[in-house]
Design a protein around this motif. Structure first.
Motif, PDB file in Angstrom:
ATOM      1  N   GLY A  56      16.418  40.126  -9.208  1.00 43.76           N
ATOM      2  CA  GLY A  56      16.349  41.653  -9.764  1.00 43.76           C
ATOM      3  C   GLY A  56      17.535  41.911 -10.696  1.00 43.76           C
ATOM      4  O   GLY A  56      17.754  42.287 -11.704  1.00 43.76           O
ATOM      5  N   ARG A  57      18.826  41.909  -9.765  1.00 43.95           N
ATOM      6  CA  ARG A  57      20.055  42.062 -10.536  1.00 43.95           C
ATOM      7  C   ARG A  57      20.271  40.913 -11.544  1.00 43.95           C
ATOM      8  O   ARG A  57      20.685  41.380 -12.633  1.00 43.95           O
ATOM      9  N   ALA A  58      20.051  39.685 -11.481  1.00 41.79           N
ATOM     10  CA  ALA A  58      20.211  38.500 -12.290  1.00 41.79           C
ATOM     11  C   ALA A  58      19.414  38.873 -13.578  1.00 41.79           C
ATOM     12  O   ALA A  58      19.904  38.770 -14.937  1.00 41.79           O
ATOM     13  N   VAL A  59      18.299  39.283 -13.213  1.00 34.88           N
ATOM     14  CA  VAL A  59      17.232  39.484 -14.634  1.00 34.88           C
ATOM     15  C   VAL A  59      17.831  40.430 -15.441  1.00 34.88           C
ATOM     16  O   VAL A  59      17.891  40.530 -16.578  1.00 34.88           O
ATOM     17  N   ASP A  60      18.123  41.728 -14.643  1.00 31.38           N
ATOM     18  CA  ASP A  60      18.759  42.936 -15.383  1.00 31.38           C
ATOM     19  C   ASP A  60      19.869  42.691 -16.271  1.00 31.38           C
ATOM     20  O   ASP A  60      19.932  43.077 -17.228  1.00 31.38           O
ATOM     21  N   GLU A  61      20.691  41.849 -15.565  1.00 36.41           N
ATOM     22  CA  GLU A  61      21.916  41.416 -16.167  1.00 36.41           C
ATOM     23  C   GLU A  61      21.714  40.488 -17.620  1.00 36.41           C
ATOM     24  O   GLU A  61      22.430  40.731 -18.429  1.00 36.41           O
ATOM     25  N   ALA A  62      20.723  39.615 -17.304  1.00 32.14           N
ATOM     26  CA  ALA A  62      20.385  38.822 -18.646  1.00 32.14           C
ATOM     27  C   ALA A  62      19.689  39.631 -19.665  1.00 32.14           C
ATOM     28  O   ALA A  62      20.121  39.296 -20.667  1.00 32.14           O
ATOM     29  N   ARG A  63      19.035  40.727 -19.201  1.00 30.96           N
ATOM     30  CA  ARG A  63      18.461  41.745 -20.265  1.00 30.96           C
ATOM     31  C   ARG A  63      19.366  42.329 -20.946  1.00 30.96           C
ATOM     32  O   ARG A  63      19.360  42.591 -22.226  1.00 30.96           O
ATOM     33  N   ARG A  64      20.568  42.806 -19.932  1.00 28.61           N
ATOM     34  CA  ARG A  64      21.821  43.424 -20.669  1.00 28.61           C
ATOM     35  C   ARG A  64      22.445  42.685 -21.714  1.00 28.61           C
ATOM     36  O   ARG A  64      23.059  43.214 -22.697  1.00 28.61           O
ATOM     37  N   HIS A  65      22.647  41.602 -21.571  1.00 26.95           N
ATOM     38  CA  HIS A  65      23.404  40.785 -22.219  1.00 26.95           C
ATOM     39  C   HIS A  65      22.631  40.141 -23.520  1.00 26.95           C
ATOM     40  O   HIS A  65      23.193  39.451 -24.510  1.00 26.95           O
ATOM     41  N   ALA A  66      21.318  40.159 -23.363  1.00 25.24           N
ATOM     42  CA  ALA A  66      20.789  39.881 -24.533  1.00 25.24           C
ATOM     43  C   ALA A  66      20.644  40.587 -25.793  1.00 25.24           C
ATOM     44  O   ALA A  66      20.550  41.839 -25.617  1.00 25.24           O
ATOM     45  N   LYS A  67      20.953  40.367 -26.855  1.00 25.12           N
ATOM     46  CA  LYS A  67      21.304  40.913 -28.002  1.00 25.12           C
ATOM     47  C   LYS A  67      20.040  40.999 -29.125  1.00 25.12           C
ATOM     48  O   LYS A  67      19.601  39.720 -29.085  1.00 25.12           O
ATOM     49  N   PRO A  68      19.523  41.890 -29.603  1.00 26.24           N
ATOM     50  CA  PRO A  68      18.478  41.818 -30.461  1.00 26.24           C
ATOM     51  C   PRO A  68      19.234  40.976 -31.747  1.00 26.24           C
ATOM     52  O   PRO A  68      20.205  40.976 -32.149  1.00 26.24           O
ATOM     53  N   ASP A  69      18.127  40.202 -32.219  1.00 26.17           N
ATOM     54  CA  ASP A  69      18.523  39.411 -33.347  1.00 26.17           C
ATOM     55  C   ASP A  69      18.512  40.173 -34.655  1.00 26.17           C
ATOM     56  O   ASP A  69      17.720  40.413 -35.406  1.00 26.17           O
ATOM     57  N   SER A  70      19.741  40.668 -34.788  1.00 27.27           N
ATOM     58  CA  SER A  70      19.821  41.616 -36.100  1.00 27.27           C
ATOM     59  C   SER A  70      19.634  40.822 -37.378  1.00 27.27           C
ATOM     60  O   SER A  70      19.477  41.571 -38.465  1.00 27.27           O
ATOM     61  N   ASP A  71      19.789  39.621 -37.656  1.00 33.63           N
ATOM     62  CA  ASP A  71      19.525  38.971 -38.867  1.00 33.63           C
ATOM     63  C   ASP A  71      17.887  39.215 -39.100  1.00 33.63           C
ATOM     64  O   ASP A  71      17.612  39.077 -40.321  1.00 33.63           O
ATOM     65  N   TYR A  72      17.294  38.861 -38.022  1.00 37.15           N
ATOM     66  CA  TYR A  72      15.705  38.811 -38.094  1.00 37.15           C
ATOM     67  C   TYR A  72      15.373  40.558 -38.641  1.00 37.15           C
ATOM     68  O   TYR A  72      14.512  40.429 -39.482  1.00 37.15           O
ATOM     69  N   ALA A  73      15.949  41.345 -37.965  1.00 37.95           N
ATOM     70  CA  ALA A  73      15.621  42.547 -38.394  1.00 37.95           C
ATOM     71  C   ALA A  73      15.695  43.161 -39.967  1.00 37.95           C
ATOM     72  O   ALA A  73      15.047  43.562 -40.615  1.00 37.95           O
ATOM     73  N   ARG A  74      17.062  42.354 -40.338  1.00 40.02           N
ATOM     74  CA  ARG A  74      17.370  42.646 -41.787  1.00 40.02           C
ATOM     75  C   ARG A  74      16.481  41.886 -42.619  1.00 40.02           C
ATOM     76  O   ARG A  74      16.176  42.351 -43.951  1.00 40.02           O
ATOM     77  N   THR A  75      16.013  40.697 -42.268  1.00 40.90           N
ATOM     78  CA  THR A  75      15.141  40.014 -43.254  1.00 40.90           C
ATOM     79  C   THR A  75      13.578  39.788 -42.838  1.00 40.90           C
ATOM     80  O   THR A  75      12.970  39.265 -43.429  1.00 40.90           O
ATOM     81  N   GLY A  76      13.183  40.882 -41.921  1.00 43.65           N
ATOM     82  CA  GLY A  76      11.736  41.152 -41.645  1.00 43.65           C
ATOM     83  C   GLY A  76      10.981  41.542 -42.813  1.00 43.65           C
ATOM     84  O   GLY A  76      11.632  41.762 -43.766  1.00 43.65           O
ATOM     85  N   PHE A  77       9.735  41.470 -42.475  1.00 46.71           N
ATOM     86  CA  PHE A  77       8.835  42.006 -43.598  1.00 46.71           C
ATOM     87  C   PHE A  77       9.113  43.278 -44.139  1.00 46.71           C
ATOM     88  O   PHE A  77       8.990  43.431 -45.069  1.00 46.71           O
ATOM     89  N   TYR A  78       9.395  44.316 -43.175  1.00 49.07           N
ATOM     90  CA  TYR A  78       9.653  45.649 -43.787  1.00 49.07           C
ATOM     91  C   TYR A  78      10.872  45.816 -44.587  1.00 49.07           C
ATOM     92  O   TYR A  78      10.704  46.725 -45.505  1.00 49.07           O
ATOM     93  N   SER A  79      11.798  45.010 -44.070  1.00 52.79           N
ATOM     94  CA  SER A  79      12.990  45.183 -45.106  1.00 52.79           C
ATOM     95  C   SER A  79      12.827  44.674 -46.458  1.00 52.79           C
ATOM     96  O   SER A  79      13.329  44.837 -47.478  1.00 52.79           O
TER      97      SER A  79
END
Length: 168
Positions: A138-161
């Motif tokens: 559980g600690r390893a999964v939580d740490e992996a989730r914390r280090h995972a960054k949302p893909d900001s390029d996808y958010a900027r070039t997504g359908f809504y943008s």
């Protein structure tokens, strides 16, 4: 040594397939079909251990499985592994999934396959069990989730943008 980890539903659709030895895709599919036909016909009151057939590794291979709701969790291991130990590893894996996904279901395995593979890799690596503590997994999964960054390029070039660009 663990040779393979398979999760499939009652219809035989694979939800996770991980082989720890090189096996071609057609052979993997044949093994999955054969294991599904062996396991799905057995009553829940029967033993959860099966001898391997010629295509699954011969007499040296053992099939250890658990049936939870609509899913079969199957580990294929050689004779050096304890069948009861493998059952414990299956239980540990399922409890880890349940803690991460809060009441895990088949859809979690489908839509979060990357996290499922990560949890499996925390438990089993190169066919060997490497972690048996739910807290550490559980600690390893939580740490992996914390280090995972949302893909900001996808958010900027997504359908809504793109839509906002046309409206302006």
């Amino acid at each position: 040594m663990i040779k393979a980890v398979l999760i499939f539903n009652q219809l035989g659709k694979p939800r996770l397939v991980q082989f720890y030895e090189p096996v071609s895709t057609p052979v993997q599919q044949a093994i999955l079909r054969e294991i599904h036909s062996l396991v799905s016909k057995r009553a829940d009151t029967l033993c959860n251990f099966l001898e391997g057939t010629r295509s699954i590794g011969g007499a040296d291979a053992r099939i250890v499985y658990r049936h939870y709701a609509t899913l079969y969790f199957v580990f294929v291991a050689d004779q050096s592994e304890s069948e009861l130990g493998i059952l414990d590893v299956i239980q540990l894996f399922v409890e880890s999934l349940d803690r991460v996904f809060e009441n895990v279901c088949e859809l979690d395995l489908i839509f979060h396959f990357d996290e499922v593979h990560y949890i499996l890799s925390e438990v089993v690596s190169a066919g060997m069990v490497v972690e048996t503590s739910l807290v550490e997994i559980g600690r390893a999964v939580d740490e992996a989730r914390r280090h995972a960054k949302p893909d900001s390029d996808y958010a900027r070039t997504g359908f809504y943008s793109l839509r906002r660009g046309f409206v302006q």
